[in-house]
Each structure stands twice: as structure tokens, then as C-alpha cells.
Design an enzyme around this catalytic site. Structure first.
Site, PDB file in Angstrom:
ATOM      1  N   ASP A 199       2.777 -20.202  -3.133  1.00 58.87           N
ATOM      2  CA  ASP A 199       2.132 -21.334  -3.816  1.00 58.87           C
ATOM      3  C   ASP A 199       0.615 -21.164  -3.868  1.00 58.87           C
ATOM      4  O   ASP A 199      -0.024 -21.465  -4.888  1.00 58.87           O
ATOM      5  CB  ASP A 199       2.466 -22.643  -3.092  1.00 58.87           C
ATOM      6  CG  ASP A 199       3.863 -23.149  -3.429  1.00 58.87           C
ATOM      7  OD1 ASP A 199       4.451 -22.660  -4.416  1.00 58.87           O
ATOM      8  OD2 ASP A 199       4.362 -24.026  -2.707  1.00 58.87           O
ATOM      9  N   ASP A 247       1.809 -22.031   2.351  1.00 57.06           N
ATOM     10  CA  ASP A 247       2.793 -21.283   1.548  1.00 57.06           C
ATOM     11  C   ASP A 247       2.061 -20.190   0.748  1.00 57.06           C
ATOM     12  O   ASP A 247       1.302 -20.485  -0.181  1.00 57.06           O
ATOM     13  CB  ASP A 247       3.522 -22.245   0.606  1.00 57.06           C
ATOM     14  CG  ASP A 247       4.680 -21.559  -0.099  1.00 57.06           C
ATOM     15  OD1 ASP A 247       5.801 -22.058  -0.006  1.00 57.06           O
ATOM     16  OD2 ASP A 247       4.446 -20.515  -0.756  1.00 57.06           O
ATOM     17  N   ARG A 288      13.326 -19.005   0.156  1.00 59.22           N
ATOM     18  CA  ARG A 288      13.955 -19.602   1.344  1.00 59.22           C
ATOM     19  C   ARG A 288      14.543 -20.942   0.970  1.00 59.22           C
ATOM     20  O   ARG A 288      13.879 -21.777   0.359  1.00 59.22           O
ATOM     21  CB  ARG A 288      12.908 -19.851   2.435  1.00 59.22           C
ATOM     22  CG  ARG A 288      12.470 -18.641   3.148  1.00 59.22           C
ATOM     23  CD  ARG A 288      11.827 -18.959   4.467  1.00 59.22           C
ATOM     24  NE  ARG A 288      10.871 -20.052   4.470  1.00 59.22           N
ATOM     25  CZ  ARG A 288      10.241 -20.470   5.550  1.00 59.22           C
ATOM     26  NH1 ARG A 288      10.465 -19.906   6.722  1.00 59.22           N
ATOM     27  NH2 ARG A 288       9.372 -21.437   5.482  1.00 59.22           N
ATOM     28  N   THR A 313      17.976 -24.872   5.152  1.00 63.31           N
ATOM     29  CA  THR A 313      18.570 -23.941   6.127  1.00 63.31           C
ATOM     30  C   THR A 313      17.595 -22.841   6.546  1.00 63.31           C
ATOM     31  O   THR A 313      17.823 -22.157   7.541  1.00 63.31           O
ATOM     32  CB  THR A 313      19.806 -23.245   5.521  1.00 63.31           C
ATOM     33  OG1 THR A 313      19.359 -22.433   4.421  1.00 63.31           O
ATOM     34  CG2 THR A 313      20.819 -24.255   4.994  1.00 63.31           C
TER      35      THR A 313
HETATM   36  C1  PRP Z   1       7.873 -16.984   1.787  1.00 68.89           C
HETATM   37  C2  PRP Z   1       7.203 -15.669   2.128  1.00 68.89           C
HETATM   38  C3  PRP Z   1       8.322 -14.852   2.659  1.00 68.89           C
HETATM   39  C4  PRP Z   1       9.186 -15.876   3.335  1.00 68.89           C
HETATM   40  C5  PRP Z   1       8.977 -15.758   4.795  1.00 68.89           C
HETATM   41  O1  PRP Z   1       8.544 -16.900   0.592  1.00 68.89           O
HETATM   42  O2  PRP Z   1       6.565 -15.083   1.030  1.00 68.89           O
HETATM   43  O3  PRP Z   1       9.056 -14.177   1.637  1.00 68.89           O
HETATM   44  O4  PRP Z   1       8.761 -17.155   2.887  1.00 68.89           O
HETATM   45  O5  PRP Z   1       9.810 -16.612   5.475  1.00 68.89           O
HETATM   46  P1  PRP Z   1      10.997 -16.088   6.399  1.00 68.89           P
HETATM   47  O6  PRP Z   1      10.419 -15.030   7.263  1.00 68.89           O
HETATM   48  O7  PRP Z   1      11.383 -17.319   7.160  1.00 68.89           O
HETATM   49  O8  PRP Z   1      12.089 -15.588   5.516  1.00 68.89           O
HETATM   50  P2  PRP Z   1       9.144 -18.196  -0.147  1.00 68.89           P
HETATM   51  O9  PRP Z   1      10.590 -18.348   0.189  1.00 68.89           O
HETATM   52  O10 PRP Z   1       8.262 -19.372   0.121  1.00 68.89           O
HETATM   53  O11 PRP Z   1       9.070 -17.773  -1.645  1.00 68.89           O
HETATM   54  P3  PRP Z   1       7.773 -17.471  -2.535  1.00 68.89           P
HETATM   55  O12 PRP Z   1       7.196 -16.173  -2.045  1.00 68.89           O
HETATM   56  O13 PRP Z   1       8.355 -17.380  -3.903  1.00 68.89           O
HETATM   57  O14 PRP Z   1       6.812 -18.614  -2.391  1.00 68.89           O
HETATM   58  N1  URA Z   2       6.431 -18.720   4.035  1.00 60.19           N
HETATM   59  C1  URA Z   2       5.116 -18.959   3.790  1.00 60.19           C
HETATM   60  O1  URA Z   2       4.625 -18.723   2.687  1.00 60.19           O
HETATM   61  N2  URA Z   2       4.389 -19.484   4.777  1.00 60.19           N
HETATM   62  C2  URA Z   2       4.885 -19.742   6.010  1.00 60.19           C
HETATM   63  O2  URA Z   2       4.140 -20.206   6.874  1.00 60.19           O
HETATM   64  C3  URA Z   2       6.246 -19.485   6.231  1.00 60.19           C
HETATM   65  C4  URA Z   2       6.997 -18.966   5.229  1.00 60.19           C
END
Ligand code: PRP
Ligand code: URA
Length: 209
Positions: free
Chosen positions: A202, A199, A103, A107
Site C-alpha cells: 500500500d 503495509d 495475505r 487467517t
Molecule cells: C505483504 C508483504 C508480504 C507479506 C508478508 O503482502 O509484501 O508479501 O505481506 O506477510 P507474511 O510473511 O505474513 O506472509 P500483502 O499480502 O500485503 O500483499 P501486497 O504486497 O499486495 O500488499
Molecule cells: N505485510 C506488510 O506489508 N507489512 C507488515 O507489517 C506485515 C505484512
């Protein structure tokens, strides 16, 4: 409109409470995401069709039932990775395809960075895996890709959803059933689910300091 199934079994509630805890370390966190994936998959596969098969037991012939569906598991990188193993143990014939999105922090839009889906789509059911359904952007974008690939029956399996993300995914893809362990209260101004668990990527990979 798609169905939203919340599986709030005591085992799931218990594991989810540990997952949410800020003091839970990455090793335990990963283990719980894996277990929750398997428990949620149990419910998400409830309506899979079965075929009768004649089996010789040590005592007699009997009619038993087998799953014949070909299944694709599609984790959204990174956090969805943690849900694969537990589900794969339950459905060893499944095939796993990775889609990478992160993400944009400002944005909150999903940015695609990995997609190596093969040309053909010989699967009856595709399960998109991601623990967090926040704005819904990543799930919607992944579903767009998976549909374009040829998937017709798609289910989203996550752990925690925000009302905003569930609504967005339902509106964009009313044919995709959604399976979660919990619906939380809201998204904060940074797009994080509250109370949530922080997260998910993370916390699994120890990349938060
Ligand atoms: C997180 C999570 C989802 C997304 C959800 O990923 O694992 O993929 O955010 O958010 P959304 O519904 O608003 O799209 P992130 O972008 O943090 O990447 P990561 O899994 O690599 O930490
Ligand atoms: N992605 C995450 O990992 N946690 C949240 O709460 C939202 C998006």
C-alpha cells in the site's frame, strides 16, 4: 539451519529510518525500497563464484574475474516489485519471474493469484524478493513453488523481518539464506510487523488512504 544476515550499514540504517516514517510519501517510499534492494543485494551476492577471464587493458593483458552464474529474481507481488529495478541494474543478465500472493486478512494465510513460471529452470541461483517477512507464510509458499520449479540455491532478500517469520522460514526451508536490513520486535494481532513500516504494498503504490 539457514544463515540470517542483517546488513546494518549506515546508508541502510539511514534509508530505513525514512522508510519507516509514516509521513514518507509513496514516491520517496518506492525510491527507498529500490535503493535498499540494491544495497542488500550487494551483501546477498557476496559469495557468488567468479571465473577468471583474460582482459586486454590499454596497457597490458591481465586476469580479471567475471560472474558466470545465471540468476533469477523472483519478486513476490505486489511489494516485492519495488526491489527489482535496483538489483536488476546491478545484475543486468538476471531474469525476472513474478509470483503473486496476498495475505488473507483473517487467517493471515497466503493466497496465490499469479504464477507463470516457465517449464524449465536453467538458473544457478534464485533470489526471492519481498520487503516484509511477517508470519513467513508468503515467503515459505513462494519458496515451495520455486523449489518445485527446480531451484536448488535460493536466497530470500527482504528489508524487515519479524522474529516469528524468520523462525518459520528457517524451519520450513533450512537451506534458504535470509538477508534483511533489520529484525523488528514482534507481530501484532493483525500480523503486522511492529514497529515495521505498515503495509509495504500500500505504501509503495499509494493504495492506503
Ligand atoms: C505483504 C508483504 C508480504 C507479506 C508478508 O503482502 O509484501 O508479501 O505481506 O506477510 P507474511 O510473511 O505474513 O506472509 P500483502 O499480502 O500485503 O500483499 P501486497 O504486497 O499486495 O500488499
Ligand atoms: N505485510 C506488510 O506489508 N507489512 C507488515 O507489517 C506485515 C505484512
Amino acid at each position: 539451519m539457514s544463515n540470517v544476515t542483517i546488513t546494518n550499514h549506515p546508508l541502510i540504517e539511514h534509508k530505513l529510518s525514512i522508510l519507516r516514517d509514516v509521513h514518507t510519501n509513496p514516491t520517496v517510499f518506492r525510491h527507498l525500497v529500490n535503493e535498499l534492494g540494491a544495497l542488500l543485494c550487494y551483501e546477498a551476492t557476496r559469495d557468488l563464484p567468479l571465473c577468471p577471464v583474460e582482459v586486454q587493458t590499454p596497457l597490458s593483458m591481465t586476469t580479471a574475474y567475471e560472474m558466470k552464474e545465471s540468476i533469477a529474481l523472483i519478486p513476490i507481488l505486489r511489494a516485492g516489485l519495488g526491489m527489482v529495478e535496483g538489483i536488476w541494474d546491478l545484475i543486468p543478465n538476471a531474469h525476472v519471474f513474478h509470483i503473486g500472493f496476498y495475505r488473507n486478512e483473517k487467517t493471515l494465510q497466503p493466497v496465490e493469484y499469479y504464477n507463470k513460471l516457465p517449464k524449465d529452470h536453467p538458473f544457478n541461483i534464485s533470489f526471492i524478493l519481498d520487503p516484509m517477512l511477517a508470519t513467513g507464510g508468503s515467503a515459505i509458499a513462494t519458496t515451495n513453488i520455486v523449489k518445485k520449479w527446480g531451484a536448488q540455491t535460493i536466497k530470500f532478500v527482504g528489508i524487515i523481518g519479524a522474529p516469528e517469520g524468520i523462525k518459520a522460514l528457517q524451519e520450513a526451508h533450512p537451506d534458504v539464506d535470509i538477508h534483511l536490513a533489520a529484525i523488528d520486535d514482534h507481530l501484532n494481532d493483525k500480523g503486522y510487523i511492529v514497529p515495521g513500516l505498515g503495509d509495504a504494498g500500500d505504501r509503495q503504490f499509494g493504495t492506503v488512504f
